[in-house]
Design a protein around this motif. Structure first.
Motif, PDB file in Angstrom:
ATOM      1  N   UNK A 138      21.264  10.249  44.797  1.00 32.88           N
ATOM      2  CA  UNK A 138      21.038  10.093  43.362  1.00 32.88           C
ATOM      3  C   UNK A 138      20.729   8.645  42.973  1.00 32.88           C
ATOM      4  N   UNK A 139      21.115   7.684  43.815  1.00 33.32           N
ATOM      5  CA  UNK A 139      20.790   6.279  43.526  1.00 33.32           C
ATOM      6  C   UNK A 139      19.275   6.068  43.573  1.00 33.32           C
ATOM      7  N   UNK A 140      18.579   6.912  44.319  1.00 34.40           N
ATOM      8  CA  UNK A 140      17.119   6.845  44.399  1.00 34.40           C
ATOM      9  C   UNK A 140      16.473   7.526  43.199  1.00 34.40           C
ATOM     10  N   UNK A 141      17.261   8.106  42.336  1.00 31.83           N
ATOM     11  CA  UNK A 141      16.802   8.869  41.174  1.00 31.83           C
ATOM     12  C   UNK A 141      16.144  10.174  41.620  1.00 31.83           C
ATOM     13  N   UNK A 142      14.905  10.111  42.078  1.00 28.50           N
ATOM     14  CA  UNK A 142      14.332  11.324  42.665  1.00 28.50           C
ATOM     15  C   UNK A 142      13.155  10.940  43.551  1.00 28.50           C
ATOM     16  N   UNK A 143      12.727  11.856  44.406  1.00 28.71           N
ATOM     17  CA  UNK A 143      11.583  11.564  45.271  1.00 28.71           C
ATOM     18  C   UNK A 143      10.305  11.872  44.482  1.00 28.71           C
ATOM     19  N   UNK A 180      26.549  -8.458  36.085  1.00 32.88           N
ATOM     20  CA  UNK A 180      25.809  -7.361  35.455  1.00 32.88           C
ATOM     21  C   UNK A 180      26.297  -7.166  34.030  1.00 32.88           C
ATOM     22  N   UNK A 181      25.411  -6.791  33.119  1.00 31.62           N
ATOM     23  CA  UNK A 181      25.809  -6.681  31.707  1.00 31.62           C
ATOM     24  C   UNK A 181      26.685  -5.453  31.460  1.00 31.62           C
ATOM     25  N   UNK A 182      27.543  -5.562  30.450  1.00 26.76           N
ATOM     26  CA  UNK A 182      28.253  -4.401  29.919  1.00 26.76           C
ATOM     27  C   UNK A 182      27.841  -4.307  28.472  1.00 26.76           C
ATOM     28  N   UNK A 183      27.316  -3.187  27.989  1.00 26.02           N
ATOM     29  CA  UNK A 183      27.005  -1.973  28.746  1.00 26.02           C
ATOM     30  C   UNK A 183      25.712  -2.082  29.571  1.00 26.02           C
ATOM     31  N   UNK A 184      25.630  -1.226  30.603  1.00 29.02           N
ATOM     32  CA  UNK A 184      24.453  -1.245  31.479  1.00 29.02           C
ATOM     33  C   UNK A 184      24.213   0.147  32.026  1.00 29.02           C
ATOM     34  N   UNK A 185      22.945   0.500  32.192  1.00 24.15           N
ATOM     35  CA  UNK A 185      22.661   1.778  32.828  1.00 24.15           C
ATOM     36  C   UNK A 185      23.175   1.729  34.259  1.00 24.15           C
ATOM     37  N   UNK A 186      23.520   2.909  34.763  1.00 23.98           N
ATOM     38  CA  UNK A 186      24.357   2.963  35.963  1.00 23.98           C
ATOM     39  C   UNK A 186      23.639   2.685  37.280  1.00 23.98           C
ATOM     40  N   UNK A 187      22.368   3.034  37.334  1.00 21.81           N
ATOM     41  CA  UNK A 187      21.680   3.053  38.635  1.00 21.81           C
ATOM     42  C   UNK A 187      21.779   1.743  39.405  1.00 21.81           C
ATOM     43  N   UNK A 188      21.484   0.642  38.729  1.00 24.87           N
ATOM     44  CA  UNK A 188      21.486  -0.645  39.434  1.00 24.87           C
ATOM     45  C   UNK A 188      22.859  -0.966  39.999  1.00 24.87           C
ATOM     46  N   UNK A 189      23.876  -0.702  39.207  1.00 26.74           N
ATOM     47  CA  UNK A 189      25.232  -1.054  39.638  1.00 26.74           C
ATOM     48  C   UNK A 189      25.630  -0.232  40.855  1.00 26.74           C
ATOM     49  N   UNK A 190      25.291   1.052  40.831  1.00 26.01           N
ATOM     50  CA  UNK A 190      25.654   1.879  41.982  1.00 26.01           C
ATOM     51  C   UNK A 190      24.813   1.514  43.202  1.00 26.01           C
ATOM     52  N   UNK A 191      23.592   1.111  42.942  1.00 31.18           N
ATOM     53  CA  UNK A 191      22.731   0.635  44.022  1.00 31.18           C
ATOM     54  C   UNK A 191      23.365  -0.577  44.698  1.00 31.18           C
ATOM     55  N   UNK A 192      23.882  -1.469  43.873  1.00 29.21           N
ATOM     56  CA  UNK A 192      24.547  -2.676  44.377  1.00 29.21           C
ATOM     57  C   UNK A 192      25.783  -2.299  45.189  1.00 29.21           C
ATOM     58  N   UNK A 193      26.558  -1.343  44.659  1.00 28.03           N
ATOM     59  CA  UNK A 193      27.760  -0.910  45.368  1.00 28.03           C
ATOM     60  C   UNK A 193      27.414  -0.288  46.710  1.00 28.03           C
ATOM     61  N   UNK A 194      26.315   0.458  46.749  1.00 23.24           N
ATOM     62  CA  UNK A 194      25.957   1.125  48.001  1.00 23.24           C
ATOM     63  C   UNK A 194      25.629   0.114  49.093  1.00 23.24           C
ATOM     64  N   UNK A 211       9.053   3.156  42.393  1.00 25.60           N
ATOM     65  CA  UNK A 211       9.951   2.938  41.260  1.00 25.60           C
ATOM     66  C   UNK A 211      10.576   1.556  41.312  1.00 25.60           C
ATOM     67  N   UNK A 212      10.921   1.013  40.151  1.00 24.29           N
ATOM     68  CA  UNK A 212      11.450  -0.360  40.104  1.00 24.29           C
ATOM     69  C   UNK A 212      12.838  -0.450  40.727  1.00 24.29           C
ATOM     70  N   UNK A 213      13.637   0.612  40.633  1.00 24.33           N
ATOM     71  CA  UNK A 213      14.988   0.562  41.194  1.00 24.33           C
ATOM     72  C   UNK A 213      14.952   0.409  42.711  1.00 24.33           C
ATOM     73  N   UNK A 214      13.938   0.999  43.327  1.00 22.49           N
ATOM     74  CA  UNK A 214      13.781   0.893  44.774  1.00 22.49           C
ATOM     75  C   UNK A 214      13.513  -0.568  45.131  1.00 22.49           C
ATOM     76  N   UNK A 215      12.619  -1.198  44.363  1.00 18.48           N
ATOM     77  CA  UNK A 215      12.313  -2.617  44.599  1.00 18.48           C
ATOM     78  C   UNK A 215      13.561  -3.458  44.385  1.00 18.48           C
ATOM     79  N   UNK A 216      14.311  -3.124  43.339  1.00 15.09           N
ATOM     80  CA  UNK A 216      15.528  -3.881  43.033  1.00 15.09           C
ATOM     81  C   UNK A 216      16.515  -3.772  44.180  1.00 15.09           C
ATOM     82  N   UNK A 217      16.666  -2.579  44.742  1.00 14.58           N
ATOM     83  CA  UNK A 217      17.597  -2.429  45.845  1.00 14.58           C
ATOM     84  C   UNK A 217      17.134  -3.242  47.062  1.00 14.58           C
ATOM     85  N   UNK A 218      15.826  -3.283  47.289  1.00 11.25           N
ATOM     86  CA  UNK A 218      15.322  -4.095  48.404  1.00 11.25           C
ATOM     87  C   UNK A 218      15.650  -5.569  48.208  1.00 11.25           C
ATOM     88  N   UNK A 219      15.485  -6.059  46.976  1.00 11.27           N
ATOM     89  CA  UNK A 219      15.790  -7.469  46.715  1.00 11.27           C
ATOM     90  C   UNK A 219      17.295  -7.707  46.840  1.00 11.27           C
TER      91      UNK A 219
END
Lengths: 472, 520
Positions: B368-373, A165-179, A140-148
């Motif tokens: 949940x940040x991983x969305x799903x496996x 990060x843009x407002x509005x924005x889907x949440x996943x990337x932002x929370x990934x960044x926070x993590x 998935x692209x979010x996984x790659x994004x978190x690696x970068x």
């Protein structure tokens, strides 16, 4: 008392993604319906997530035929499958270790897939195919994004790295960044101008960022999510100049690149614009561009196939990127989906007619949904929607009467959350509120997906109820 | 070893983050553009997240890179003293020719392309029924929809049932099951949850030496303190409580030990821990207030007489409420090993026991940040924990395939131990389980000298030389943390088909004898 009472503060800072109050209530209502509780509707109309197949849209036949043949190669001996399916499956399997999908794959993935992605990029952008060493396939692209992000972000210590990060924005990337302990610094997209990215606002955000963190990157989503804006070439050029001048790494999320609907609008990739701008931009600006098999016509979200293409990244850093990415290879079914994304059936191939028909059907459905959105919403008072040029969602603005604001305040929730909950309770329509994506103070929005073939009729129903809802 | 934390390092060297900006430090990482103006890159080794620099992932490190290069050269027709590169370093069974389980692949194919359900004679009825059940449990009846981030409910239920059956009835709550992208994803996620604190309070995680490099890589990436405890080579690589105690006592002086990782059956050592040993470890964890992480991905790979797999959970519960209600444990399993060998699907699960509710909700958020496996991996896991039963059409074939694979592995384990122990200068502990042998090799002084001159660890030099001369790729023990003068360790999988393995082992024997002679 638990050993784990102390949790990493970065983990604590993550907002829950799927267990929002609305999602939980939608789940509850589903249970209640199952148990026979009477409601003004028979089922929850889930138009919240951009999950095409979850919404019942069928996957593309070609992808699934290739996948089945790779999974169970005995099918290659039968005459059940078209010749191009068999050819593709044989090709992919021949490059898997031991001829099996069950093996690990090396970086950057099954060699054929990496080549196909490279050629896809070259066809899309013109110019030479990128080196496969600059392409990393991930679950998935979010996984790659978190690696970068992991490469970029200093998450501990006094000064933490920041990403615009843009407002509005889907949440996943932002929370990934926070993590990762990173700081997200918002820049507001301009709703009045069709959710355009404005340079003045980027500059303001960057100046603010410098006070609270060490800004290191700029995250752009094009086409947007949730707003359906497609960036113009000029806008992309402006952003690239900004990135060079202000020394920011560009993270460009282009997963909706195949989802463009407006007639006089075209997706153009950041990479292409960058290359066309020539030096010093083209050989200096560092860019990571993300794509995925989860969106667009494929919609294979569950298969987890995505990739990142790195442009102008320091070769020494790429070595570390290899180490990080090699720990998390993409699952082989996801790689197969990417292979079809990058190299679909072509005119003359046996599978082409069916492939073309299925993709056209989706395109027609979504375009019809987009038309409906504007037809219906533009006629309703109190709701307005910027032109949906691309992406997977409509993101209309809702004007809420003072009574509603008051009621929401009493209940301790955001007004648009309250609005969406009411909509859910009364009509079964499950949509998400703008507060989950960020919005300008005092404005309220709702987001719902266009990727749904029940949308056509239900949009009307939903919006009829929306008017009624307004008489709180 | 990492003797102090990353934060202490940064403080020591007076680096503040703002000063890491390349341009302000005037570093040589500048890119000259056409008109001669220097434009330093934003992301360089100096500006990069410092913890990433500490990450080395030996399983795919320099020796593997060289192996890939050699493969390329061979394919280009360049002559070598060997005709193929044998990657005997990674636990990838199907890459080495192990056949997948027919039933699993049939069901997955049916799930992927449900039109196949309409075909009459191609698939057995039980495969079709399973596919239908799995598809029903997926959003939109498709493997392509997102699943809930904790995993498909139906699959988690089946995993819970499997665990209960395996552990003789010890109850398992499906709510404690998380479906992950391989076991490594689960392990990394728990570590992310655990690692916090600054300076002397920085989280320390105990890992066994020899260990599987995923752990040290993950700890380095998270900036956690790695606490090494040595397995006892003389007792077949068993865990030694005295050694655990030594390690934790020493660690408490500079960090906050919070977790203890165990791999059972072991990687790379292959040891299968005895029940008594597991009880001792649990008591130790309880006493020292450590979170237990039990990596049990090889649970079906047990070969040696008198060895049996005991799950940490089962033993924990059988020790009574004093332990079963207090000791916090996460167990990990995967579709990559055992008799399945399905590494490419990235299927896995973890079970968390006695986790505090608040912590669990943090875990759920993190997941949940991983969305799903990957959903095909979840489907596969469902089949693994709920295989064909006696009486069902696919049962005979399934049992035959499973038995053949596991007994072949047992045979190969014995063969490996036998042949390697005939070589003077190599000694190999019995391979009780898992998929690797971990022989100890004596490296002559002259070779050690040449290695150090080249800036290599002696066992890396040994492995590189073996690779260049024979095409056999092994991982040196220094990638696994074991360090000793004059002796090195190498990791070799037992996975190639038995005739190929025999050839391989004899080539290793010949090489070792040549090498020893050359450097004597």
């Amino acid at each position: 008392m638990s050993v784990l009472q102390e949790i990493s503060p970065s983990v604590r800072s993550i907002k829950p993604l799927q267990s929002t109050p609305i999602a939980l209530r939608a789940e509850q209502i589903r249970e209640e319906l199952k148990q026979g509780v009477k409601k003004p509707f028979r089922e929850v109309i889930d138009v919240a997530w951009g999950d095409a197949q979850g919404a019942g849209i069928k996957p593309l036949t070609f992808v699934r035929q290739v996948l089945a043949a790779c999974l169970y190669p005995q099918l290659l001996d039968s005459n059940r499958l078209p010749t191009d399916v068999k050819q593709k499956a044989r090709g992919l399997l021949s490059e898997c270790h031991g001829g099996s999908m069950g093996s690990y794959t090396d970086l950057p993935g099954i060699p054929q897939v990496a080549r196909e992605i490279s050629e896809y990029i070259a066809r899309r952008d013109g110019g030479d195919p990128p080196k496969t060493g600059n392409i990393f396939i991930s679950p998935g692209s979010q996984w790659a994004l978190q690696n970068i992000l992991n490469l970029l972000v200093h998450g501990h210590g006094e000064v933490r790295s920041g990403v615009l990060t843009p407002i509005p924005c889907h949440v996943t990337t932002i929370e990934s960044l926070h993590s990762l302990g990173g700081v997200s610094v918002p820049y507001y997209l301009s709703e009045e101008h069709g959710w355009e990215l404005q340079m003045e606002e980027l500059n303001r955000a960057l100046e603010y960022a410098k006070q609270v963190c060490a800004p290191v990157a700029l995250y752009v989503v094009n086409p947007g999510n949730p707003p359906g804006h497609v960036q113009s070439k000029k806008s992309i050029q402006d952003v690239i100049r900004f990135a060079l001048e202000k020394r920011l790494f560009l993270l460009v999320d282009e997963v909706y690149q195949d989802c463009v609907y407006a007639d006089n609008v075209e997706f153009v990739s950041y990479k292409k614009v960058l290359a066309e701008m020539g030096p010093p931009f083209s050989d200096t600006v560092e860019l990571a561009s993300f794509h995925s098999a989860s969106k667009g016509f494929l919609g294979e979200a569950g298969l987890r196939g995505g990739y990142v293409e790195l442009v102008n990244m320091d070769p020494d850093v790429i070595k570390y990127a290899c180490t990080i990415f090699s720990k998390d290879t993409a699952p082989t079914p996801g790689q197969i989906a990417l292979s079809v994304l990058a190299n679909p059936p072509r005119l003359g191939d046996p599978s082409y007619p069916l492939y073309e028909m299925e993709t056209q059907q989706m395109q027609t459905m979504i375009k019809a949904n987009v038309r409906r959105v504007h037809e219906v919403l533009d006629s309703l008072p109190g709701i307005s929607c910027q032109p949906v040029e691309g992406g997977a969602f409509a993101f209309p603005r809702v004007d809420l009467p003072p009574k509603a604001l008051q009621k929401a305040k009493e209940m301790g929730m955001e007004p648009d959350t309250f609005y969406c909950l009411r909509l859910l309770e009364e009509s079964g329509a499950f949509i998400t509120p703008g507060c989950e994506y960020g919005q300008k103070e005092g404005t309220y929005h709702i987001r719902y997906t266009l990727l749904n073939d029940i949308m056509l009729m239900e949009v009307c129903a939903i919006n009829h109820i929306l008017i009624n809802c307004r008489h709180f | 070893f990492l003797s102090y934390t990353i934060d202490e390092y940064l403080l020591d060297t007076n680096l503040s983050l703002s000063s890491l900006t390349a341009s302000r430090r005037g570093l040589p990482q500048k890119k000259m553009s056409e008109n001669g103006i220097s434009r330093p890159k934003v992301l360089t080794l100096d500006t990069m997240n410092p913890t990433v620099k500490m990450v080395e992932y030996a399983v795919r490190g320099p020796i593997v890179q060289r192996a890939v290069e050699l493969e390329k050269e061979l394919s280009e027709g360049i002559e070598k003293p060997f005709t193929e590169v044998i990657k005997a370093n990674i636990g990838d069974a199907q890459a080495m020719g192990q056949q997948p389980i027919t039933f699993f692949r049939q069901v997955l194919a049916l799930c992927s392309y449900p039109e196949l359900l309409n075909l009459d004679n191609t698939f057995p009825e039980d495969a079709k029924n399973r596919a239908r059940l799995i598809l029903q449990s997926c959003g939109g009846s498709s493997l392509g929809a997102y699943s809930p981030s904790q995993g498909i409910d139906y699959v988690r239920q089946d995993v819970a049932n499997y665990i209960e059956r395996r552990d003789g009835g010890v109850p398992c709550d499906p709510d404690n099951i998380y479906l992950t992208t391989g076991a490594s994803d689960g392990i990394t996620t728990i570590l992310k949850l655990l690692v916090c604190g600054q300076g002397i309070d920085r989280t320390g995680v105990m890992i066994s030496i020899p260990q599987y490099p995923l752990y040290s890589a993950a700890l380095a990436e998270l900036g956690a303190v790695q606490i090494n405890y040595f397995l006892n080579e003389d007792n077949c690589w068993s865990m030694d409580i005295q050694e655990l105690q030594r390690a934790v006592n020493e660690a408490r002086q500079h960090c906050h030990p919070r977790a203890l990782c165990i791999i059972n059956p072991g990687n790379p050592t292959g040891q299968v821990q005895s029940r008594d040993c597991i009880e001792d470890v649990i008591r130790f964890a309880a006493k020292e207030r450590l979170f237990l992480m039990a990596d049990e991905v090889y649970q079906d790979n047990v070969y040696a007489e008198g060895c049996k797999f005991h799950s940490f959970k089962k033993v924990l519960f059988e020790m009574g409420p004093e332990y079963s209600e207090t000791v916090e444990l996460a167990s990990f399993h995967s579709t990559s090993k055992c008799y399945m060998g399905e590494c490419g699907f990235r299927g896995g699960y973890m079970e968390v026991i006695n986790m505090d509710d608040d912590v669990k909700s943090q875990l759920t958020k993190l997941v949940s940040v991983r969305l799903c496996s990957p959903v095909p991996g979840q489907a596969l896991m469902d089949l693994v924990v709920n295989p064909p039963q006696p009486g069902e059409p696919s049962y005979n074939c399934f049992i035959k395939e499973r038995t053949a694979t596991l007994s072949a592995l047992a045979e190969k384990a014995k063969l490996t131990e036998k042949i390697l122990n005939t070589v003077p200068g190599i000694r190999c502990n019995p391979v009780q389980g898992a998929m690797y042998s971990f022989p100890c090799i004596t490296i002559p002084d002259k070779a050690i000298k040449e290695a150090l001159e080249k800036g290599q660890q002696p066992d890396m030099f040994y492995c590189m030389t073996m690779l260049e001369e024979t095409g056999i790729c092994l991982v040196p023990g220094s990638g696994f943390g074991q360090k000793r003068i004059n002796e090195g360790f190498v990791v070799m999988t037992i996975l190639p088909p038995i005739d190929k393995l025999t050839i391989l082992l004899n080539k290793v024997k010949e090489f070792h004898q040549r090498f020893t002679k050359q450097y004597s």
